[in-house]
Scaffold this active site. Structure first.
Site, PDB file in Angstrom:
ATOM      1  N   ASP A  97      37.818 -25.372 -40.990  1.00  0.00           N
ATOM      2  CA  ASP A  97      36.561 -25.355 -40.247  1.00  0.00           C
ATOM      3  C   ASP A  97      35.452 -25.346 -41.297  1.00  0.00           C
ATOM      4  O   ASP A  97      35.284 -24.362 -42.024  1.00  0.00           O
ATOM      5  CB  ASP A  97      36.520 -24.089 -39.372  1.00  0.00           C
ATOM      6  CG  ASP A  97      35.177 -23.893 -38.668  1.00  0.00           C
ATOM      7  OD1 ASP A  97      34.234 -24.681 -38.914  1.00  0.00           O
ATOM      8  OD2 ASP A  97      35.073 -22.942 -37.866  1.00  0.00           O
ATOM      9  N   TRP A 129      34.707 -16.338 -36.415  1.00  0.00           N
ATOM     10  CA  TRP A 129      35.065 -17.726 -36.054  1.00  0.00           C
ATOM     11  C   TRP A 129      36.534 -17.995 -36.343  1.00  0.00           C
ATOM     12  O   TRP A 129      37.218 -18.657 -35.565  1.00  0.00           O
ATOM     13  CB  TRP A 129      34.156 -18.733 -36.758  1.00  0.00           C
ATOM     14  CG  TRP A 129      32.725 -18.537 -36.373  1.00  0.00           C
ATOM     15  CD1 TRP A 129      31.704 -18.132 -37.164  1.00  0.00           C
ATOM     16  CD2 TRP A 129      32.154 -18.713 -35.059  1.00  0.00           C
ATOM     17  NE1 TRP A 129      30.538 -18.034 -36.444  1.00  0.00           N
ATOM     18  CE2 TRP A 129      30.791 -18.382 -35.154  1.00  0.00           C
ATOM     19  CE3 TRP A 129      32.670 -19.089 -33.819  1.00  0.00           C
ATOM     20  CZ2 TRP A 129      29.925 -18.435 -34.054  1.00  0.00           C
ATOM     21  CZ3 TRP A 129      31.808 -19.148 -32.727  1.00  0.00           C
ATOM     22  CH2 TRP A 129      30.457 -18.816 -32.850  1.00  0.00           C
ATOM     23  N   LYS A 177      24.406 -27.511 -38.327  1.00  0.00           N
ATOM     24  CA  LYS A 177      23.905 -26.857 -39.532  1.00  0.00           C
ATOM     25  C   LYS A 177      23.398 -27.916 -40.505  1.00  0.00           C
ATOM     26  O   LYS A 177      22.209 -28.168 -40.561  1.00  0.00           O
ATOM     27  CB  LYS A 177      24.987 -25.998 -40.189  1.00  0.00           C
ATOM     28  CG  LYS A 177      25.082 -24.609 -39.605  1.00  0.00           C
ATOM     29  CD  LYS A 177      26.005 -24.520 -38.461  1.00  0.00           C
ATOM     30  CE  LYS A 177      26.342 -23.080 -38.160  1.00  0.00           C
ATOM     31  NZ  LYS A 177      26.818 -22.879 -36.815  1.00  0.00           N
TER      32      LYS A 177
HETATM   33  N1  PMP Z   1      32.797 -22.121 -36.854  1.00  0.00           N
HETATM   34  C1  PMP Z   1      31.783 -21.663 -37.609  1.00  0.00           C
HETATM   35  C2  PMP Z   1      32.033 -21.370 -39.061  1.00  0.00           C
HETATM   36  C3  PMP Z   1      30.516 -21.485 -37.039  1.00  0.00           C
HETATM   37  O1  PMP Z   1      29.503 -21.029 -37.784  1.00  0.00           O
HETATM   38  C4  PMP Z   1      30.324 -21.786 -35.669  1.00  0.00           C
HETATM   39  C5  PMP Z   1      29.004 -21.665 -34.979  1.00  0.00           C
HETATM   40  N2  PMP Z   1      28.017 -20.966 -35.560  1.00  0.00           N
HETATM   41  C6  PMP Z   1      31.425 -22.232 -34.922  1.00  0.00           C
HETATM   42  C7  PMP Z   1      32.636 -22.407 -35.550  1.00  0.00           C
HETATM   43  C8  PMP Z   1      31.298 -22.548 -33.445  1.00  0.00           C
HETATM   44  O2  PMP Z   1      30.662 -23.760 -33.331  1.00  0.00           O
HETATM   45  P1  PMP Z   1      30.231 -24.389 -31.934  1.00  0.00           P
HETATM   46  O3  PMP Z   1      29.083 -23.574 -31.448  1.00  0.00           O
HETATM   47  O4  PMP Z   1      29.845 -25.784 -32.335  1.00  0.00           O
HETATM   48  O5  PMP Z   1      31.391 -24.352 -31.027  1.00  0.00           O
END
Ligand code: PMP
Length: 355
Positions: A166, A99, A190
């Site tokens: 994030d 991520w 989450k």
């Molecule tokens: N950042 C983290 C730490 C994540 O765990 C996730 C999704 N699992 C995301 C970003 C991406 O999120 P989204 O699917 O809402 O775009």
């Protein structure tokens, strides 16, 4: 059979969130209308978003001068909105996983990106610690919880340049010092709500420092000015978020969420470390309280599929590890009861006795 929901996201939510959101979908406040079929500009919905914002501020002790926004596009859109709004020349990123890397990739379209440190060579099993944040960068970006690898930065780090985080997978799992951050964002799916809404906590005065044109929808100032209602916001996830925030408050707030998270993580990591069959994948000092990753020890590797089946038959849901780590991942978000962790531990002990 009782199901124990260890899904990584979308994941377990408080029962009250699900029940009360279902009721509002059938009939909002006795109006005879569904939450889904009224204007977002009605008094009834304005009260929902106002309460959600107020609870965010109260539960996280957000200081004056910060705005709370509810947007669409997921955390993934924030990977691009952050550099759009903050990157003039150069940005610094800590590479702690997929991520973080995706966030970095977007920023590269806007200017120079410095990777201050990375644990990629060790498949992201630890959080790098020896690094220097370049003083001339516009911001420093971190991912506080690495959902896939089960590592977490559990304290608010010091940064002399604007800090952006994030917090998709650990928001509301501990008290945070919001004043240390210029911006915090995350997908809701989450610890907060069903997928479809992204939360953003932003320091108002950190904005407006880049010279480029920012498209209206991607400019945080648009959403601050319009109270997250420049366009039609995702009303059902926002309603659910409000319900989860009510639940967190009623249960004792983020300090209590942290106490429970520590208790659950101690139980499960304790068993992983004791059990002869399993081994944790993350460095002990960087272990996440939210996503607990473990594999079978090398000499028992061929038992992996068997344990997966054994656990599934006993009601464990979503414990298969992400493909880039393998093995198992038990996500222990706020709404997961301690009983579910106890059930998983019992399952691991029972399986050990068979081998
Ligand atoms: N950042 C983290 C730490 C994540 O765990 C996730 C999704 N699992 C995301 C970003 C991406 O999120 P989204 O699917 O809402 O775009």
């Amino acid at each position: 059979m009782k199901k124990h929901n260890f899904n990584a996201g979308p994941s377990i939510l408080p029962q009250s969130t699900i029940e009360n959101t279902a009721k509002a979908i059938l009939d909002l406040n006795g109006s005879g209308l569904s939450l889904m079929e009224i204007s977002h500009r009605t008094k009834d919905f304005q009260a929902v978003i106002d309460e959600a914002v107020a609870l965010f501020k109260e539960l996280l002790n957000i200081p004056e001068g910060y705005s709370v926004l509810f947007l669409g596009g997921g955390a993934s859109l924030e990977f691009c909105m952050v550099p759009f709004n903050f990157l003039e020349k150069k940005a610094a990123y800590l590479n702690t996983g997929v991520w973080a890397k995706k966030a970095m990739k977007e920023a590269k379209g806007f200017g120079e990106v410095v990777e201050v440190a990375s644990s990629a060579d060790a498949n992201y099993t630890f959080i790098p610690k020896d690094y220097t944040i370049p003083a001339d960068a516009d911001y420093f970006h971190i991912t506080t919880n690495n959902t896939i690898y089960g590592t977490e930065i559990r304290k608010d780090i010091d940064s002399t340049i604007p800090l952006i985080a994030d917090m998709s997978s650990d928001i509301f799992s501990r008290p945070i010092d919001v004043s240390k951050y210029a911006l915090i964002y995350g997908g809701a799916q989450k610890n907060l709500a069903p997928a479809g809404v992204t939360f953003v906590i932003v320091k108002d005065e950190a904005l407006g420092k880049v010279s480029r044109y920012i498209p209206t929808m991607l400019d945080y100032r648009t959403h601050i000015k319009e109270g997250s209602m420049f366009n039609t916001p995702p009303v059902v996830p926002i309603y659910a978020a409000m319900e989860t925030l009510r639940w967190i408050k009623a249960e004792g707030g983020v300090k209590e969420m942290e106490r429970r998270a520590l208790e659950k993580a101690d139980l499960l990591y304790g068993e992983i470390d004791r059990n002869k069959l399993f081994v944790g994948t993350a460095n002990k000092e960087d272990r996440s309280l939210m996503n607990i990753c473990f594999v079978m020890k090398d000499e028992y590797k061929d038992l992996e599929a068997e344990f997966q089946k054994f656990a599934t038959e006993r009601g464990m849901i979503g414990i298969k590890g992400h493909r880039s780590v393998g093995g198992f991942r038990a996500s222990c978000y706020n709404a997961l009861p301690k009983e579910s962790v106890e059930a998983l531990v019992a399952c691991m002990q029972e399986f050990e006795k068979l081998h």
